[in-house]
Enzyme design. Sequence first.
Site, PDB file in Angstrom:
ATOM      1  N   HIS A 107       0.835  -1.208   0.000  1.00 20.15           N
ATOM      2  CA  HIS A 107       0.000   0.000   0.000  1.00 20.15           C
ATOM      3  C   HIS A 107       0.873   1.262   0.000  1.00 20.15           C
ATOM      4  CE1 HIS A 107      -3.009   2.986   1.062  1.00 20.15           C
ATOM      5  NE2 HIS A 107      -2.201   3.361   2.039  1.00 20.15           N
TER       6      HIS A 107
ATOM      7  N   HIS B  68       1.267   5.132  -2.448  1.00 21.31           N
ATOM      8  CA  HIS B  68       1.540   6.532  -2.108  1.00 21.31           C
ATOM      9  C   HIS B  68       2.725   7.147  -2.834  1.00 21.31           C
ATOM     10  CE1 HIS B  68      -1.239   7.333   1.233  1.00 21.31           C
ATOM     11  NE2 HIS B  68      -1.070   6.073   1.601  1.00 21.31           N
TER      12      HIS B  68
ATOM     13  N   GLU C  62      -6.161   9.247   0.272  1.00 18.39           N
ATOM     14  CA  GLU C  62      -6.456   7.814   0.285  1.00 18.39           C
ATOM     15  C   GLU C  62      -7.526   7.394  -0.727  1.00 18.39           C
ATOM     16  OE1 GLU C  62      -4.712   5.570   1.660  1.00 18.39           O
ATOM     17  OE2 GLU C  62      -3.615   6.562   3.263  1.00 18.39           O
TER      18      GLU C  62
ATOM     19  N   SER D 120      -4.191   0.634  -4.415  1.00 20.66           N
ATOM     20  CA  SER D 120      -3.577  -0.581  -3.888  1.00 20.66           C
ATOM     21  C   SER D 120      -4.610  -1.684  -3.664  1.00 20.66           C
ATOM     22  CB  SER D 120      -2.788  -0.290  -2.605  1.00 20.66           C
ATOM     23  OG  SER D 120      -3.621   0.229  -1.594  1.00 20.66           O
TER      24      SER D 120
HETATM   25 CO    CO Z   1      -2.264   5.159   3.065  1.00 20.05          CO
END
Ligand code: CO
Length: 296
Positions: free
Chosen positions: A135, A140, A183, A202
């Site tokens: 993730h 990110h 997010e 993700s």
């Molecule tokens: Co995150």
Amino acid sequence: MTAQPRRVEHLQTDKGNVPVYTTAVVEQPWAGYSSDDHATWAALFERQREVLVSRACREFIDNQQRFGMTPHAIPKFDELNRVLKAGTGWELIGVEGLLPELTFFDHLANRRFPVTWWIRRPDQIDYISEPDLFHDLFGHVPLLLNPMFADYMQAYGAGGVKAHGLGAEALVNLTRLYWYTVEFGLIRQDDGLRIYGSGIVSSKGESIHCLESAAPNRIGFDLHRIMRTRYRIDTYQKTYFVIDSFEQLMRATEPDFTPYYAELAAQPSIPAGSVLEGDKVYQHGTGEGWLQDGDV
Ligand code: CO
Ligand code: PHE
């Protein structure tokens, strides 16, 4: 050199799943990854690269290419850092798990992005309740190479340090902004709605759900509206907010939020699945399959 880092995950207690926080900054124990670890990375990487073609925004795809990540092995933080430092001055640091809020904000405010050193187990391929290496790195890191987004993340960190000093309510408001942008954000591009949120990119299921399902609402970005909106941590989102550009996001979040927090304190929060008068609605969701309670 640090000792072997720990793998800090939530604990299963009689109160349910309890998150555990840790502040240690650790060296990535790259030589210690097992062949299962590398295989998990490969499986997730290949699956998501395919799912994200014409679903992720072009900035995500382009910047991910620039890092030269491959499915063959878990990337080395040092190698990614060479690209990242030269690009936007950000640096990845290894961590053992979730950080306390203020520690997290302080890292971001100093252009350090914490990356969990460990990757999920094979039985957690489709879902894990906390951030892992996949993730954090896959989700990110690509946008940290985008200058505008890189600045947004730093400003968010500085805003977090400030909100932390103002109290718990301000932090709730600010955390919702992170949730619905960093997010779970969508962006409108020439060829349609695209994903930029890390929590979406993700996840195979949510990458498809957020764009193709009729269930969720898709609503134009509105800072105050977002800071009032509760969210789900245990299922797909009921609402996604759509920005027109990263510049819009940057501009809207430039002002000092201190007076906003004071105004917001007098207003009720909004359930995750609501559509309000005044919302710029791209898609009013059917709500099909939604669970009734559980918004945070
Ligand atoms: Co995150
Ligand atoms: N301008 C915000 C504040 O004063 C800081 C911030 C910037 C917050 C970007 C979020 C995103 O708190």
